[in-house]
Design a protein around this motif. Structure first.
Motif, PDB file in Angstrom:
ATOM      1  N   GLN A  10      11.882  13.800  -6.503  1.00 43.22           N
ATOM      2  CA  GLN A  10      12.124  13.323  -7.871  1.00 43.22           C
ATOM      3  C   GLN A  10      12.031  11.800  -7.942  1.00 43.22           C
ATOM      4  OE1 GLN A  10      15.859  14.562  -9.523  1.00 43.22           O
ATOM      5  NE2 GLN A  10      15.512  13.511 -11.446  1.00 43.22           N
ATOM      6  N   ASN A  11      12.615  11.118  -6.971  1.00 45.81           N
ATOM      7  CA  ASN A  11      12.579   9.654  -6.970  1.00 45.81           C
ATOM      8  C   ASN A  11      11.164   9.113  -6.793  1.00 45.81           C
ATOM      9  OD1 ASN A  11      15.318   9.520  -7.391  1.00 45.81           O
ATOM     10  ND2 ASN A  11      15.815   9.229  -5.243  1.00 45.81           N
ATOM     11  N   PHE A  12      10.394   9.735  -5.903  1.00 45.59           N
ATOM     12  CA  PHE A  12       9.015   9.277  -5.713  1.00 45.59           C
ATOM     13  C   PHE A  12       8.144   9.597  -6.925  1.00 45.59           C
ATOM     14  CE2 PHE A  12       9.954   9.170  -1.060  1.00 45.59           C
ATOM     15  CZ  PHE A  12       9.660   7.824  -0.882  1.00 45.59           C
ATOM     16  N   GLU A  13       8.388  10.725  -7.578  1.00 41.97           N
ATOM     17  CA  GLU A  13       7.659  11.032  -8.814  1.00 41.97           C
ATOM     18  C   GLU A  13       7.925   9.940  -9.853  1.00 41.97           C
ATOM     19  OE1 GLU A  13       5.357  13.232  -9.395  1.00 41.97           O
ATOM     20  OE2 GLU A  13       5.759  15.049  -8.242  1.00 41.97           O
ATOM     21  N   GLU A  14       9.178   9.538  -9.966  1.00 42.55           N
ATOM     22  CA  GLU A  14       9.536   8.473 -10.911  1.00 42.55           C
ATOM     23  C   GLU A  14       8.891   7.145 -10.509  1.00 42.55           C
ATOM     24  OE1 GLU A  14      13.809   8.302 -11.416  1.00 42.55           O
ATOM     25  OE2 GLU A  14      13.892  10.463 -11.826  1.00 42.55           O
ATOM     26  N   ALA A  15       8.850   6.865  -9.222  1.00 37.15           N
ATOM     27  CA  ALA A  15       8.228   5.641  -8.741  1.00 37.15           C
ATOM     28  C   ALA A  15       6.744   5.601  -9.095  1.00 37.15           C
ATOM     29  CB  ALA A  15       8.422   5.497  -7.233  1.00 37.15           C
TER      30      ALA A  15
ATOM     31  N   ASP B 291       0.214   3.093  -6.220  1.00 37.29           N
ATOM     32  CA  ASP B 291       0.888   2.659  -4.994  1.00 37.29           C
ATOM     33  C   ASP B 291       0.631   3.677  -3.882  1.00 37.29           C
ATOM     34  OD1 ASP B 291       2.599   1.989  -2.942  1.00 37.29           O
ATOM     35  OD2 ASP B 291       4.359   1.757  -4.204  1.00 37.29           O
ATOM     36  N   PRO B 292      -0.193   3.320  -2.889  1.00 37.05           N
ATOM     37  CA  PRO B 292      -0.511   4.295  -1.841  1.00 37.05           C
ATOM     38  C   PRO B 292       0.682   4.646  -0.956  1.00 37.05           C
ATOM     39  CG  PRO B 292      -1.515   2.175  -1.350  1.00 37.05           C
ATOM     40  CD  PRO B 292      -0.907   2.068  -2.710  1.00 37.05           C
ATOM     41  N   VAL B 293       1.634   3.742  -0.801  1.00 33.06           N
ATOM     42  CA  VAL B 293       2.813   4.023   0.023  1.00 33.06           C
ATOM     43  C   VAL B 293       3.672   5.092  -0.651  1.00 33.06           C
ATOM     44  CG1 VAL B 293       4.916   3.062   1.032  1.00 33.06           C
ATOM     45  CG2 VAL B 293       2.786   1.747   1.094  1.00 33.06           C
ATOM     46  N   ALA B 294       3.937   4.912  -1.936  1.00 32.05           N
ATOM     47  CA  ALA B 294       4.726   5.906  -2.670  1.00 32.05           C
ATOM     48  C   ALA B 294       3.974   7.230  -2.764  1.00 32.05           C
ATOM     49  CB  ALA B 294       5.071   5.385  -4.065  1.00 32.05           C
ATOM     50  N   THR B 295       2.669   7.165  -2.947  1.00 36.49           N
ATOM     51  CA  THR B 295       1.863   8.383  -3.021  1.00 36.49           C
ATOM     52  C   THR B 295       1.943   9.163  -1.719  1.00 36.49           C
ATOM     53  OG1 THR B 295       0.349   7.351  -4.598  1.00 36.49           O
ATOM     54  CG2 THR B 295      -0.462   9.283  -3.421  1.00 36.49           C
TER      55      THR B 295
ATOM     56  N   VAL C 270      -2.736  17.843  -2.129  1.00 36.91           N
ATOM     57  CA  VAL C 270      -4.175  17.595  -2.226  1.00 36.91           C
ATOM     58  C   VAL C 270      -4.482  16.734  -3.445  1.00 36.91           C
ATOM     59  CG1 VAL C 270      -6.407  18.712  -2.653  1.00 36.91           C
ATOM     60  CG2 VAL C 270      -4.844  19.638  -0.928  1.00 36.91           C
ATOM     61  N   GLN C 271      -3.861  17.046  -4.550  1.00 35.84           N
ATOM     62  CA  GLN C 271      -4.076  16.281  -5.782  1.00 35.84           C
ATOM     63  C   GLN C 271      -3.712  14.810  -5.578  1.00 35.84           C
ATOM     64  OE1 GLN C 271      -1.342  17.266  -8.933  1.00 35.84           O
ATOM     65  NE2 GLN C 271      -2.693  16.469 -10.508  1.00 35.84           N
ATOM     66  N   LEU C 272      -2.611  14.556  -4.912  1.00 38.93           N
ATOM     67  CA  LEU C 272      -2.171  13.184  -4.694  1.00 38.93           C
ATOM     68  C   LEU C 272      -3.039  12.432  -3.685  1.00 38.93           C
ATOM     69  CD1 LEU C 272       1.675  13.772  -4.496  1.00 38.93           C
ATOM     70  CD2 LEU C 272       0.512  12.343  -6.193  1.00 38.93           C
ATOM     71  N   LEU C 273      -3.402  13.099  -2.605  1.00 38.70           N
ATOM     72  CA  LEU C 273      -4.045  12.396  -1.502  1.00 38.70           C
ATOM     73  C   LEU C 273      -5.559  12.301  -1.599  1.00 38.70           C
ATOM     74  CD1 LEU C 273      -1.947  13.536   1.564  1.00 38.70           C
ATOM     75  CD2 LEU C 273      -1.739  11.467   0.188  1.00 38.70           C
ATOM     76  N   THR C 274      -6.194  13.168  -2.348  1.00 39.89           N
ATOM     77  CA  THR C 274      -7.655  13.116  -2.435  1.00 39.89           C
ATOM     78  C   THR C 274      -8.170  11.740  -2.847  1.00 39.89           C
ATOM     79  OG1 THR C 274      -7.840  15.489  -2.773  1.00 39.89           O
ATOM     80  CG2 THR C 274      -9.683  14.139  -3.526  1.00 39.89           C
ATOM     81  N   PRO C 275      -7.595  11.084  -3.847  1.00 44.52           N
ATOM     82  CA  PRO C 275      -8.085   9.740  -4.181  1.00 44.52           C
ATOM     83  C   PRO C 275      -7.911   8.730  -3.042  1.00 44.52           C
ATOM     84  CG  PRO C 275      -6.755  10.607  -5.978  1.00 44.52           C
ATOM     85  CD  PRO C 275      -6.594  11.547  -4.819  1.00 44.52           C
ATOM     86  N   LEU C 276      -6.921   8.946  -2.183  1.00 46.19           N
ATOM     87  CA  LEU C 276      -6.693   8.009  -1.091  1.00 46.19           C
ATOM     88  C   LEU C 276      -7.740   8.120   0.008  1.00 46.19           C
ATOM     89  CD1 LEU C 276      -2.808   8.040  -0.645  1.00 46.19           C
ATOM     90  CD2 LEU C 276      -4.228   6.537  -2.040  1.00 46.19           C
ATOM     91  N   LEU C 277      -8.520   9.191   0.017  1.00 54.01           N
ATOM     92  CA  LEU C 277      -9.566   9.345   1.024  1.00 54.01           C
ATOM     93  C   LEU C 277     -10.679   8.315   0.853  1.00 54.01           C
ATOM     94  CD1 LEU C 277      -9.877  13.230   1.251  1.00 54.01           C
ATOM     95  CD2 LEU C 277      -8.551  11.670   2.701  1.00 54.01           C
ATOM     96  N   GLU C 278     -10.747   7.716  -0.324  1.00 54.61           N
ATOM     97  CA  GLU C 278     -11.749   6.676  -0.600  1.00 54.61           C
ATOM     98  C   GLU C 278     -11.099   5.310  -0.786  1.00 54.61           C
ATOM     99  OE1 GLU C 278     -14.789   7.605  -0.170  1.00 54.61           O
ATOM    100  OE2 GLU C 278     -14.140   9.687   0.012  1.00 54.61           O
ATOM    101  N   HIS C 279      -9.853   5.182  -0.409  1.00 54.36           N
ATOM    102  CA  HIS C 279      -9.129   3.917  -0.564  1.00 54.36           C
ATOM    103  C   HIS C 279      -9.765   2.838   0.311  1.00 54.36           C
ATOM    104  CE1 HIS C 279      -5.757   1.091  -0.524  1.00 54.36           C
ATOM    105  NE2 HIS C 279      -5.403   1.667  -1.663  1.00 54.36           N
ATOM    106  N   PRO C 280      -9.791   1.589  -0.152  1.00 54.95           N
ATOM    107  CA  PRO C 280     -10.398   0.525   0.652  1.00 54.95           C
ATOM    108  C   PRO C 280      -9.655   0.232   1.974  1.00 54.95           C
ATOM    109  CG  PRO C 280      -9.559  -0.346  -1.440  1.00 54.95           C
ATOM    110  CD  PRO C 280      -9.381   1.135  -1.469  1.00 54.95           C
ATOM    111  N   SER C 281      -8.396   0.588   2.044  1.00 54.48           N
ATOM    112  CA  SER C 281      -7.621   0.323   3.264  1.00 54.48           C
ATOM    113  C   SER C 281      -7.823   1.441   4.284  1.00 54.48           C
ATOM    114  CB  SER C 281      -6.131   0.211   2.920  1.00 54.48           C
ATOM    115  OG  SER C 281      -5.352   0.277   4.097  1.00 54.48           O
TER     116      SER C 281
END
Length: 97
Positions: A17-22, A29-33, A50-61
């Protein structure tokens, strides 16, 4: 993240719940994600992981991608998404981050 180690039976749910709010406040924010995805993985909410992390697969970091790949791989495996899991595994093995 400290909540989940508190011993409270509802700690993971509270952390989620707290991370959803964040993420409402800082949606990119990739750390919160990643932290939210990790908590959701503990509760077997693999579609949301999967929904949350798929965009991070193309993250510049590179570090962000390195952290996301194993978690999304596990989610795909648990969901029975063999082809998607194989693609993620290939990226990990070839160090294609």
């Amino acid at each position: 993240m400290l909540l989940r180690k508190s011993g409270d039976p509802n700690a993971t749910d509270q952390a989620i719940q707290n991370f959803e709010e964040a993420l409402v406040e800082t949606p990119n924010d990739p750390v919160a994600t990643h932290a939210l995805a990790t908590m959701l993985e503990r509760k077997d909410h693999y579609q949301r992981v999967v929904q949350l992390l798929t965009p991070l697969l193309e993250h510049p970091s590179r570090k962000t991608r390195e952290l996301a790949l194993p978690v999304i791989l596990h989610a795909y495996e648990r969901m029975g998404e063999t082809l998607k899991a194989l693609e993620i595994r290939r990226r990990l093995e070839e160090n294609d981050l």
